[in-house]
Design a protein around this motif. Structure first.
Motif, PDB file in Angstrom:
ATOM      1  N   GLN A  50      25.658  -0.208 -30.268  1.00  0.00           N
ATOM      2  CA  GLN A  50      25.573  -1.055 -31.457  1.00  0.00           C
ATOM      3  C   GLN A  50      26.557  -2.221 -31.383  1.00  0.00           C
ATOM      4  OE1 GLN A  50      26.141   2.176 -34.232  1.00  0.00           O
ATOM      5  NE2 GLN A  50      23.998   2.085 -34.867  1.00  0.00           N
ATOM      6  N   MET A  51      27.723  -1.998 -30.820  1.00  0.00           N
ATOM      7  CA  MET A  51      28.679  -3.103 -30.666  1.00  0.00           C
ATOM      8  C   MET A  51      28.152  -4.124 -29.656  1.00  0.00           C
ATOM      9  SD  MET A  51      31.123  -2.971 -32.789  1.00  0.00           S
ATOM     10  CE  MET A  51      32.464  -3.948 -32.122  1.00  0.00           C
ATOM     11  N   VAL A  52      27.512  -3.655 -28.602  1.00  0.00           N
ATOM     12  CA  VAL A  52      26.878  -4.575 -27.650  1.00  0.00           C
ATOM     13  C   VAL A  52      25.804  -5.371 -28.381  1.00  0.00           C
ATOM     14  CG1 VAL A  52      25.427  -4.716 -25.585  1.00  0.00           C
ATOM     15  CG2 VAL A  52      27.428  -3.209 -25.607  1.00  0.00           C
ATOM     16  N   THR A  53      25.027  -4.696 -29.202  1.00  0.00           N
ATOM     17  CA  THR A  53      23.957  -5.357 -29.941  1.00  0.00           C
ATOM     18  C   THR A  53      24.483  -6.422 -30.888  1.00  0.00           C
ATOM     19  OG1 THR A  53      22.415  -3.513 -29.784  1.00  0.00           O
ATOM     20  CG2 THR A  53      22.133  -4.982 -31.661  1.00  0.00           C
ATOM     21  N   VAL A  54      25.523  -6.120 -31.659  1.00  0.00           N
ATOM     22  CA  VAL A  54      25.998  -7.124 -32.619  1.00  0.00           C
ATOM     23  C   VAL A  54      26.574  -8.341 -31.906  1.00  0.00           C
ATOM     24  CG1 VAL A  54      26.325  -5.502 -34.520  1.00  0.00           C
ATOM     25  CG2 VAL A  54      28.264  -6.027 -33.045  1.00  0.00           C
ATOM     26  N   HIS A  55      27.221  -8.122 -30.773  1.00  0.00           N
ATOM     27  CA  HIS A  55      27.743  -9.266 -30.021  1.00  0.00           C
ATOM     28  C   HIS A  55      26.599 -10.062 -29.369  1.00  0.00           C
ATOM     29  CE1 HIS A  55      31.544  -7.172 -30.630  1.00  0.00           C
ATOM     30  NE2 HIS A  55      32.100  -8.368 -30.448  1.00  0.00           N
ATOM     31  N   ALA A  56      25.614  -9.350 -28.847  1.00  0.00           N
ATOM     32  CA  ALA A  56      24.448 -10.037 -28.279  1.00  0.00           C
ATOM     33  C   ALA A  56      23.736 -10.844 -29.353  1.00  0.00           C
ATOM     34  CB  ALA A  56      23.499  -9.030 -27.648  1.00  0.00           C
ATOM     35  N   ALA A  57      23.639 -10.292 -30.553  1.00  0.00           N
ATOM     36  CA  ALA A  57      22.976 -11.003 -31.655  1.00  0.00           C
ATOM     37  C   ALA A  57      23.693 -12.311 -31.964  1.00  0.00           C
ATOM     38  CB  ALA A  57      22.917 -10.123 -32.904  1.00  0.00           C
ATOM     39  N   LEU A  58      25.026 -12.297 -31.921  1.00  0.00           N
ATOM     40  CA  LEU A  58      25.774 -13.532 -32.180  1.00  0.00           C
ATOM     41  C   LEU A  58      25.503 -14.573 -31.101  1.00  0.00           C
ATOM     42  CD1 LEU A  58      29.255 -12.181 -33.349  1.00  0.00           C
ATOM     43  CD2 LEU A  58      27.381 -13.032 -34.765  1.00  0.00           C
ATOM     44  N   ALA A  59      25.507 -14.146 -29.848  1.00  0.00           N
ATOM     45  CA  ALA A  59      25.263 -15.083 -28.743  1.00  0.00           C
ATOM     46  C   ALA A  59      23.844 -15.636 -28.801  1.00  0.00           C
ATOM     47  CB  ALA A  59      25.499 -14.383 -27.408  1.00  0.00           C
ATOM     48  N   ILE A  60      22.874 -14.768 -29.025  1.00  0.00           N
ATOM     49  CA  ILE A  60      21.473 -15.191 -29.061  1.00  0.00           C
ATOM     50  C   ILE A  60      21.228 -16.093 -30.266  1.00  0.00           C
ATOM     51  CG2 ILE A  60      19.125 -14.311 -29.385  1.00  0.00           C
ATOM     52  CD1 ILE A  60      20.059 -11.906 -27.576  1.00  0.00           C
ATOM     53  N   ARG A  61      21.842 -15.764 -31.380  1.00  0.00           N
ATOM     54  CA  ARG A  61      21.722 -16.605 -32.583  1.00  0.00           C
ATOM     55  C   ARG A  61      22.242 -18.015 -32.285  1.00  0.00           C
ATOM     56  NH1 ARG A  61      25.576 -17.434 -36.767  1.00  0.00           N
ATOM     57  NH2 ARG A  61      24.601 -18.037 -38.723  1.00  0.00           N
ATOM     58  N   ARG A  62      23.371 -18.086 -31.600  1.00  0.00           N
ATOM     59  CA  ARG A  62      23.954 -19.394 -31.270  1.00  0.00           C
ATOM     60  C   ARG A  62      23.065 -20.163 -30.307  1.00  0.00           C
ATOM     61  NH1 ARG A  62      25.247 -23.940 -30.460  1.00  0.00           N
ATOM     62  NH2 ARG A  62      27.355 -24.728 -30.175  1.00  0.00           N
ATOM     63  N   MET A  63      22.542 -19.483 -29.312  1.00  0.00           N
ATOM     64  CA  MET A  63      21.666 -20.154 -28.343  1.00  0.00           C
ATOM     65  C   MET A  63      20.369 -20.618 -29.003  1.00  0.00           C
ATOM     66  SD  MET A  63      22.141 -17.781 -25.015  1.00  0.00           S
ATOM     67  CE  MET A  63      23.758 -17.472 -24.334  1.00  0.00           C
ATOM     68  N   ASN A  64      19.844 -19.815 -29.900  1.00  0.00           N
ATOM     69  CA  ASN A  64      18.600 -20.183 -30.579  1.00  0.00           C
ATOM     70  C   ASN A  64      18.798 -21.352 -31.547  1.00  0.00           C
ATOM     71  OD1 ASN A  64      16.977 -18.352 -29.242  1.00  0.00           O
ATOM     72  ND2 ASN A  64      17.288 -16.759 -30.764  1.00  0.00           N
ATOM     73  N   ALA A  65      20.036 -21.658 -31.891  1.00  0.00           N
ATOM     74  CA  ALA A  65      20.306 -22.800 -32.762  1.00  0.00           C
ATOM     75  C   ALA A  65      20.205 -24.119 -32.000  1.00  0.00           C
ATOM     76  CB  ALA A  65      21.692 -22.672 -33.390  1.00  0.00           C
ATOM     77  N   LEU A  66      20.188 -24.034 -30.679  1.00  0.00           N
ATOM     78  CA  LEU A  66      20.088 -25.237 -29.847  1.00  0.00           C
ATOM     79  C   LEU A  66      18.621 -25.597 -29.649  1.00  0.00           C
ATOM     80  CD1 LEU A  66      22.732 -24.276 -27.142  1.00  0.00           C
ATOM     81  CD2 LEU A  66      23.052 -25.723 -29.147  1.00  0.00           C
ATOM     82  N   SER A  67      18.352 -26.864 -29.516  1.00  0.00           N
ATOM     83  CA  SER A  67      16.967 -27.291 -29.311  1.00  0.00           C
ATOM     84  C   SER A  67      16.627 -27.293 -27.828  1.00  0.00           C
ATOM     85  CB  SER A  67      16.756 -28.686 -29.908  1.00  0.00           C
ATOM     86  OG  SER A  67      17.605 -29.610 -29.282  1.00  0.00           O
ATOM     87  N   GLY A  68      15.355 -27.173 -27.549  1.00  0.00           N
ATOM     88  CA  GLY A  68      14.885 -27.219 -26.170  1.00  0.00           C
ATOM     89  C   GLY A  68      14.488 -25.852 -25.661  1.00  0.00           C
ATOM     90  N   ALA A  69      13.834 -25.869 -24.532  1.00  0.00           N
ATOM     91  CA  ALA A  69      13.333 -24.632 -23.938  1.00  0.00           C
ATOM     92  C   ALA A  69      14.420 -23.859 -23.204  1.00  0.00           C
ATOM     93  CB  ALA A  69      12.189 -24.951 -22.978  1.00  0.00           C
ATOM     94  N   GLU A  70      15.357 -24.555 -22.609  1.00  0.00           N
ATOM     95  CA  GLU A  70      16.365 -23.884 -21.785  1.00  0.00           C
ATOM     96  C   GLU A  70      17.245 -22.922 -22.583  1.00  0.00           C
ATOM     97  OE1 GLU A  70      17.604 -22.747 -18.151  1.00  0.00           O
ATOM     98  OE2 GLU A  70      15.917 -24.037 -18.660  1.00  0.00           O
ATOM     99  N   PRO A  71      17.760 -23.297 -23.755  1.00  0.00           N
ATOM    100  CA  PRO A  71      18.551 -22.325 -24.523  1.00  0.00           C
ATOM    101  C   PRO A  71      17.753 -21.068 -24.878  1.00  0.00           C
ATOM    102  CG  PRO A  71      18.879 -24.512 -25.406  1.00  0.00           C
ATOM    103  CD  PRO A  71      17.779 -24.611 -24.397  1.00  0.00           C
ATOM    104  N   ALA A  72      16.491 -21.235 -25.204  1.00  0.00           N
ATOM    105  CA  ALA A  72      15.645 -20.081 -25.529  1.00  0.00           C
ATOM    106  C   ALA A  72      15.457 -19.186 -24.302  1.00  0.00           C
ATOM    107  CB  ALA A  72      14.303 -20.544 -26.066  1.00  0.00           C
ATOM    108  N   LYS A  73      15.328 -19.795 -23.141  1.00  0.00           N
ATOM    109  CA  LYS A  73      15.167 -19.014 -21.911  1.00  0.00           C
ATOM    110  C   LYS A  73      16.442 -18.254 -21.580  1.00  0.00           C
ATOM    111  CE  LYS A  73      11.609 -21.901 -19.814  1.00  0.00           C
ATOM    112  NZ  LYS A  73      11.274 -22.797 -18.699  1.00  0.00           N
TER     113      LYS A  73
END
Length: 182
Positions: A50-73
């Motif tokens: 669960q701690m891995v998950t909450v940290h991953a969620a923060l990183a993925i949330r930040r990356m998804n805030a960026l525009s373009g295909a590369e951050p999503a990938k």
């Protein structure tokens, strides 16, 4: 090789390197003893996942805030790397091959659910109380023990939002230990 092939290969290598760097930092901070020693998070396989998950969620949330295909990938690759890590952890525990797929699927469902709920709580106007509710509802912390972790996650999310986009895309995520954020 054509220029297109070389560019594609370079982007793929950069994405793989960024994913590896982000994953390494994520695992280091998520598995640090801070919250396990205080008893805020259970020092069990599930608590660590669960701690891995909450940290991953923060990183993925930040990356998804960026525009373009590369951050999503990169976000998708990081998520896949986390799930592969869960699979490897089950194998290290000696879980039988016939039950690994079922256990990983169950853990992946919990991972997606917790990650989505945490991102929504951070995006809501509820602040730390919304994050506490998510942490307690999902069993990350016991009732009444989520305030410290919620404060840390909110502060870390804010810190990641302020981090330079280019750093995020290289995987140089500013993972700060809980002791430094509290």
């Amino acid at each position: 090789m054509t220029g297109i092939s070389i560019g594609w290969l370079a982007r793929r290598r950069a994405r793989k390197a960024a994913t590896g760097k982000a994953y390494g930092g994520l695992m280091k901070v998520a598995l640090a003893p801070d919250f396990y020693l205080t008893g805020d998070v259970a020092d069990t396989f599930d608590g660590r996942a669960q701690m891995v998950t909450v940290h991953a969620a923060l990183a993925i949330r930040r990356m998804n805030a960026l525009s373009g295909a590369e951050p999503a990938k990169i976000a998708a690759a990081l998520n896949a790397r986390v799930l592969d890590g869960f699979d490897a952890a089950f194998r290290e525990q000696g879980v039988g091959d016939s039950s690994i797929a079922r256990k990983v699927r169950k853990l992946a469902e919990a991972h997606y659910g917790l990650g989505t709920a945490l991102s929504q709580a951070l995006d809501s106007d509820g602040g730390e109380s919304a994050v506490i509710e998510v942490l307690e509802r999902n069993g990350v912390t016991q009732k009444g023990r989520g305030a410290g972790l919620a404060a840390y996650l909110c502060a870390l999310a804010m810190r990641l939002e302020q981090q330079d986009d280019a750093e995020i895309l290289t995987g140089a995520i500013d993972w700060v230990p809980a002791a430094e954020v509290r």
